[in-house]
Design a protein around this motif. Structure first.
Motif, short mmCIF file in Angstrom:
data_model
loop_
_atom_site.label_atom_id
_atom_site.label_comp_id
_atom_site.label_asym_id
_atom_site.label_seq_id
_atom_site.Cartn_x
_atom_site.Cartn_y
_atom_site.Cartn_z
N ASP A 62 0.85 -1.28 -0.28
CA ASP A 62 0.03 0.05 0.06
C ASP A 62 0.80 1.30 -0.20
OD1 ASP A 62 -2.29 -1.55 -0.07
OD2 ASP A 62 -2.53 -1.55 2.19
N GLN A 63 2.15 1.05 0.67
CA GLN A 63 2.65 2.18 0.77
C GLN A 63 4.02 1.74 -0.05
OE1 GLN A 63 3.95 3.26 5.01
NE2 GLN A 63 2.07 4.34 5.10
N LYS A 64 4.55 2.65 -0.81
CA LYS A 64 5.73 2.48 -1.92
C LYS A 64 7.19 2.18 -0.96
CE LYS A 64 3.19 2.59 -5.41
NZ LYS A 64 2.51 1.21 -5.76
N PRO A 65 7.43 0.97 -0.99
CA PRO A 65 8.79 0.55 -0.20
C PRO A 65 9.98 1.51 -1.04
CG PRO A 65 8.23 -1.22 -1.56
CD PRO A 65 7.09 -0.22 -1.67
N PHE A 66 10.86 1.44 -0.03
CA PHE A 66 12.40 2.22 -0.68
C PHE A 66 12.34 3.59 -1.03
CE2 PHE A 66 12.04 -2.24 -1.98
CZ PHE A 66 12.86 -3.09 -0.98
N ILE A 67 11.26 4.33 -0.49
CA ILE A 67 11.04 5.63 -0.71
C ILE A 67 12.18 6.46 -0.28
CG2 ILE A 67 9.58 6.55 1.25
CD1 ILE A 67 8.04 7.41 -2.07
N MET A 68 12.86 6.05 0.80
CA MET A 68 14.06 6.74 1.37
C MET A 68 14.96 6.94 0.35
SD MET A 68 12.88 7.94 4.36
CE MET A 68 14.52 8.33 5.09
N GLY A 69 15.23 5.87 -0.67
CA GLY A 69 16.20 5.89 -1.57
C GLY A 69 16.32 7.30 -2.44
N LEU A 70 15.03 7.97 -2.59
CA LEU A 70 15.09 9.46 -3.33
C LEU A 70 15.84 10.46 -2.54
CD1 LEU A 70 11.40 9.37 -4.32
CD2 LEU A 70 13.28 8.95 -5.59
N LEU A 71 16.21 10.30 -1.32
CA LEU A 71 16.87 11.04 -0.42
C LEU A 71 18.26 11.01 -0.78
CD1 LEU A 71 15.17 10.97 3.12
CD2 LEU A 71 14.84 12.86 1.20
N ILE A 72 18.80 9.83 -1.09
CA ILE A 72 20.38 9.33 -1.37
C ILE A 72 20.53 9.46 -2.74
CG2 ILE A 72 20.94 8.45 0.83
CD1 ILE A 72 20.77 5.71 -0.60
N ASN A 73 19.55 10.32 -3.56
CA ASN A 73 19.73 10.44 -5.21
C ASN A 73 19.41 8.96 -5.85
OD1 ASN A 73 19.82 11.91 -7.51
ND2 ASN A 73 22.01 11.79 -7.69
N GLY A 74 18.40 8.17 -5.31
CA GLY A 74 18.42 7.07 -5.91
C GLY A 74 17.04 6.96 -6.86
N SER A 75 16.76 5.91 -7.71
CA SER A 75 15.77 6.18 -8.64
C SER A 75 14.27 6.02 -7.92
CB SER A 75 15.88 4.79 -9.62
OG SER A 75 15.86 3.69 -8.90
N PRO A 76 13.34 6.59 -8.55
CA PRO A 76 11.97 6.35 -7.92
C PRO A 76 11.65 4.95 -7.79
CG PRO A 76 11.97 7.73 -10.03
CD PRO A 76 13.32 7.12 -9.83
N PRO A 77 10.76 4.68 -6.79
CA PRO A 77 10.31 3.62 -6.25
C PRO A 77 9.47 2.82 -7.55
CG PRO A 77 8.98 5.22 -5.02
CD PRO A 77 10.32 5.92 -5.86
N GLN A 78 9.90 1.48 -7.52
CA GLN A 78 9.14 0.71 -8.52
C GLN A 78 8.05 0.02 -7.98
OE1 GLN A 78 10.51 0.43 -11.64
NE2 GLN A 78 11.95 1.90 -11.14
N ASN A 79 7.20 -0.42 -8.75
CA ASN A 79 5.88 -1.34 -8.27
C ASN A 79 6.54 -2.65 -7.97
OD1 ASN A 79 3.51 -2.18 -7.83
ND2 ASN A 79 2.84 -2.43 -9.96
N VAL A 80 6.44 -2.74 -6.67
CA VAL A 80 7.40 -3.97 -6.17
C VAL A 80 6.07 -4.82 -5.64
CG1 VAL A 80 8.58 -4.94 -4.06
CG2 VAL A 80 9.22 -2.58 -5.08
N GLN A 81 6.15 -6.34 -5.98
CA GLN A 81 5.05 -7.10 -5.59
C GLN A 81 5.51 -8.25 -4.57
OE1 GLN A 81 3.45 -8.71 -9.11
NE2 GLN A 81 2.24 -6.87 -9.66
#
Length: 95
Positions: A62-81
């Motif tokens: 329901d919440q996109k995981p790995f959203i914190m990766g954006l703070l370290i210049n990561g890629s946008p969160p993917q649709n993880v299943q």
């Protein structure tokens, strides 16, 4: 499923609720289900492979995981299943 020969509608609703309670939405359910009109899998003492029941559930967060990766210049969160499942043998002997 082992006792009934398929996933009952009540158990399916309880499973969906349990997944929702931990922040997951069920996308698909693979396996024999009462709600889909599937026949029960019956115990076959002559061919145990015919008695096998498999269940596979695919969920999305329901919440996109790995959203914190954006703070370290990561890629946008993917649709993880999340995919979970298992197999067992039916103990149901008659419809």
């Amino acid at each position: 499923m082992r006792l009934e020969g398929y996933l009952t509608a009540a158990d399916e609703a309880a499973m969906n609720s349990a997944f929702k309670g931990v922040g997951l939405t069920v996308i698909s359910i693979e396996g024999p289900r009462e709600s889909a009109g599937d026949a029960r899998v019956l115990r076959n003492n002559l061919d145990f492979t015919a008695s096998e029941i498999a269940l596979r559930v695919t969920c999305s967060f329901d919440q996109k995981p790995f959203i914190m990766g954006l703070l370290i210049n990561g890629s946008p969160p993917q649709n993880v299943q999340l995919k979970v499942g298992g197999k067992t043998f039916s103990e149901r002997v008659s419809p």
